[in-house]
Design a protein around this motif. Sequence first.
Motif, PDB file in Angstrom:
ATOM      1  N   MET A 181       0.849  -1.188   0.101  1.00  0.00           N
ATOM      2  CA  MET A 181       0.075   0.001  -0.065  1.00  0.00           C
ATOM      3  C   MET A 181       0.904   1.299   0.123  1.00  0.00           C
ATOM      4  N   TYR A 182       2.011   1.189   0.726  1.00  0.00           N
ATOM      5  CA  TYR A 182       2.928   2.152   0.641  1.00  0.00           C
ATOM      6  C   TYR A 182       3.521   2.541  -0.682  1.00  0.00           C
ATOM      7  N   ALA A 183       3.770   1.367  -1.590  1.00  0.00           N
ATOM      8  CA  ALA A 183       4.383   1.554  -2.774  1.00  0.00           C
ATOM      9  C   ALA A 183       3.123   2.304  -3.658  1.00  0.00           C
ATOM     10  N   ASN A 184       1.880   1.846  -3.412  1.00  0.00           N
ATOM     11  CA  ASN A 184       0.901   2.343  -4.235  1.00  0.00           C
ATOM     12  C   ASN A 184       0.672   3.953  -4.085  1.00  0.00           C
ATOM     13  N   TYR A 185       0.756   3.968  -2.550  1.00  0.00           N
ATOM     14  CA  TYR A 185       0.439   5.676  -2.179  1.00  0.00           C
ATOM     15  C   TYR A 185       1.813   6.330  -2.706  1.00  0.00           C
ATOM     16  N   LYS A 186       2.892   6.003  -2.922  1.00  0.00           N
ATOM     17  CA  LYS A 186       3.885   6.818  -3.296  1.00  0.00           C
ATOM     18  C   LYS A 186       3.753   7.121  -4.917  1.00  0.00           C
ATOM     19  N   ASP A 199      -6.088   6.725   9.585  1.00  0.00           N
ATOM     20  CA  ASP A 199      -7.046   5.380   9.640  1.00  0.00           C
ATOM     21  C   ASP A 199      -8.095   5.680  10.865  1.00  0.00           C
ATOM     22  N   ASP A 200      -9.487   5.110  10.335  1.00  0.00           N
ATOM     23  CA  ASP A 200     -10.582   5.538  11.524  1.00  0.00           C
ATOM     24  C   ASP A 200     -11.330   4.246  11.494  1.00  0.00           C
ATOM     25  N   PRO A 201     -11.036   3.581  12.618  1.00  0.00           N
ATOM     26  CA  PRO A 201     -10.131   3.957  13.645  1.00  0.00           C
ATOM     27  C   PRO A 201      -8.793   3.414  13.462  1.00  0.00           C
ATOM     28  N   ALA A 202      -7.766   3.899  14.213  1.00  0.00           N
ATOM     29  CA  ALA A 202      -6.386   3.725  13.840  1.00  0.00           C
ATOM     30  C   ALA A 202      -5.770   2.670  14.697  1.00  0.00           C
ATOM     31  N   PHE A 203      -6.467   1.476  14.257  1.00  0.00           N
ATOM     32  CA  PHE A 203      -5.988   0.008  14.616  1.00  0.00           C
ATOM     33  C   PHE A 203      -6.746  -0.990  13.482  1.00  0.00           C
ATOM     34  N   ASP A 204      -6.321  -2.080  13.909  1.00  0.00           N
ATOM     35  CA  ASP A 204      -6.295  -3.105  12.909  1.00  0.00           C
ATOM     36  C   ASP A 204      -7.908  -3.365  13.005  1.00  0.00           C
ATOM     37  N   LEU A 205      -8.473  -3.728  11.971  1.00  0.00           N
ATOM     38  CA  LEU A 205     -10.051  -4.263  11.932  1.00  0.00           C
ATOM     39  C   LEU A 205     -10.035  -5.341  10.691  1.00  0.00           C
ATOM     40  N   PHE A 206     -10.712  -6.402  11.241  1.00  0.00           N
ATOM     41  CA  PHE A 206     -10.910  -7.640  10.156  1.00  0.00           C
ATOM     42  C   PHE A 206      -9.773  -7.871   9.502  1.00  0.00           C
ATOM     43  N   GLY A 207      -8.348  -7.507   9.728  1.00  0.00           N
ATOM     44  CA  GLY A 207      -7.098  -7.786   9.369  1.00  0.00           C
ATOM     45  C   GLY A 207      -6.519  -7.094   8.051  1.00  0.00           C
ATOM     46  N   PRO A 237      -5.081  -3.759   6.341  1.00  0.00           N
ATOM     47  CA  PRO A 237      -3.803  -2.802   6.407  1.00  0.00           C
ATOM     48  C   PRO A 237      -4.120  -1.586   6.885  1.00  0.00           C
ATOM     49  N   ARG A 238      -3.307  -1.000   7.812  1.00  0.00           N
ATOM     50  CA  ARG A 238      -3.287   0.224   8.286  1.00  0.00           C
ATOM     51  C   ARG A 238      -2.171   1.018   8.000  1.00  0.00           C
ATOM     52  N   VAL A 239      -2.194   2.295   7.427  1.00  0.00           N
ATOM     53  CA  VAL A 239      -1.183   3.020   6.883  1.00  0.00           C
ATOM     54  C   VAL A 239      -0.822   4.210   7.677  1.00  0.00           C
ATOM     55  N   VAL A 240      -2.088   5.001   8.168  1.00  0.00           N
ATOM     56  CA  VAL A 240      -1.705   6.179   8.790  1.00  0.00           C
ATOM     57  C   VAL A 240      -2.426   6.114  10.268  1.00  0.00           C
ATOM     58  N   SER A 241      -1.717   5.152  11.077  1.00  0.00           N
ATOM     59  CA  SER A 241      -2.439   5.005  12.203  1.00  0.00           C
ATOM     60  C   SER A 241      -1.154   5.168  13.459  1.00  0.00           C
ATOM     61  N   SER A 242      -0.397   5.777  13.103  1.00  0.00           N
ATOM     62  CA  SER A 242       0.822   6.027  14.439  1.00  0.00           C
ATOM     63  C   SER A 242       1.610   7.109  13.737  1.00  0.00           C
ATOM     64  N   LYS A 243       2.523   7.674  14.743  1.00  0.00           N
ATOM     65  CA  LYS A 243       3.519   8.698  14.425  1.00  0.00           C
ATOM     66  C   LYS A 243       4.417   8.104  13.290  1.00  0.00           C
ATOM     67  N   GLU A 244       4.646   6.900  13.388  1.00  0.00           N
ATOM     68  CA  GLU A 244       5.552   6.309  12.454  1.00  0.00           C
ATOM     69  C   GLU A 244       5.162   6.199  11.149  1.00  0.00           C
ATOM     70  N   GLY A 245       3.862   5.803  11.046  1.00  0.00           N
ATOM     71  CA  GLY A 245       2.908   5.633   9.864  1.00  0.00           C
ATOM     72  C   GLY A 245       2.782   6.898   9.078  1.00  0.00           C
ATOM     73  N   ILE A 246       2.374   7.967   9.790  1.00  0.00           N
ATOM     74  CA  ILE A 246       2.360   9.315   9.365  1.00  0.00           C
ATOM     75  C   ILE A 246       3.978   9.821   8.718  1.00  0.00           C
ATOM     76  N   GLN A 247       4.796   9.621   9.702  1.00  0.00           N
ATOM     77  CA  GLN A 247       6.143  10.168   8.962  1.00  0.00           C
ATOM     78  C   GLN A 247       6.577   9.239   7.735  1.00  0.00           C
ATOM     79  N   ARG A 248       6.054   8.086   7.666  1.00  0.00           N
ATOM     80  CA  ARG A 248       6.487   7.205   6.615  1.00  0.00           C
ATOM     81  C   ARG A 248       5.836   7.616   5.388  1.00  0.00           C
ATOM     82  N   VAL A 249       4.373   7.997   5.516  1.00  0.00           N
ATOM     83  CA  VAL A 249       3.562   8.718   4.342  1.00  0.00           C
ATOM     84  C   VAL A 249       4.240   9.932   3.979  1.00  0.00           C
ATOM     85  N   LEU A 250       4.432  11.143   5.060  1.00  0.00           N
ATOM     86  CA  LEU A 250       5.020  12.144   4.432  1.00  0.00           C
ATOM     87  C   LEU A 250       6.523  12.202   3.776  1.00  0.00           C
TER      88      LEU A 250
END
Length: 179
Positions: A1-6, A28-36, A38-51
């Motif tokens: 998903m990060y590759a597609n996002y980029k 992500d809403d909510p910012a935790f795993d639901l039904f397996g 993948p989550r992309v923007v759920s933590s500081k680390e995820g946000i930094q990675r997207v930026l």
Amino acid sequence: MYANYKYFLDAVIPTCERYDVKLAVHPDDPAFDLFGWPRVVSSKEGIQRVLDLNPSPYNGLCLCLGSFSSRRGNDPVAAVKTFMDRIHFSHVRNIRFTDEAGSFYEVGHRASEGDVDTIGIMKAYAEADYQGYIRPDHGRHLWSENTEAGRPRPGYGLYDRALGIQYLLGCWDSFRYTK
Ligand SMILES: [Mn+2]
């Protein structure tokens, strides 16, 4: 998903820069795993990675502190301070956890009503003289407010969003106002 996002960002950011259109991703809403899923923007680390996928300031955030705070351990005030320069829009609201697993419901905006430090969030924005947009996001269903069709209006009722705006502005003024 990060590759597609980029791939997406690299394709559209040049046009955003040319026409001054700021992209703003919501957590992500909510910012935790639901039904397996993948989550992309759920933590500081995820946000930094997207930026970091594209360093342009036009690749920014719609930092929803309600969604972001739904992940146990996430610190909304720290996130505001860390990402201030890339926050184009922010949703400031409160939630209250009901168990250790992370179940929650949305409450009024007062810091004392839930688990999100809405005062600390507004203090961080005020001290940085934030010039982006803030909205109270959701509101409770108050005073039997109905739609024109006569149905309840949960989530986006006008009354509680108006109360929420005034609470947030009161926080802002308490840190910014000088006479
Ligand atoms: Mn939101």
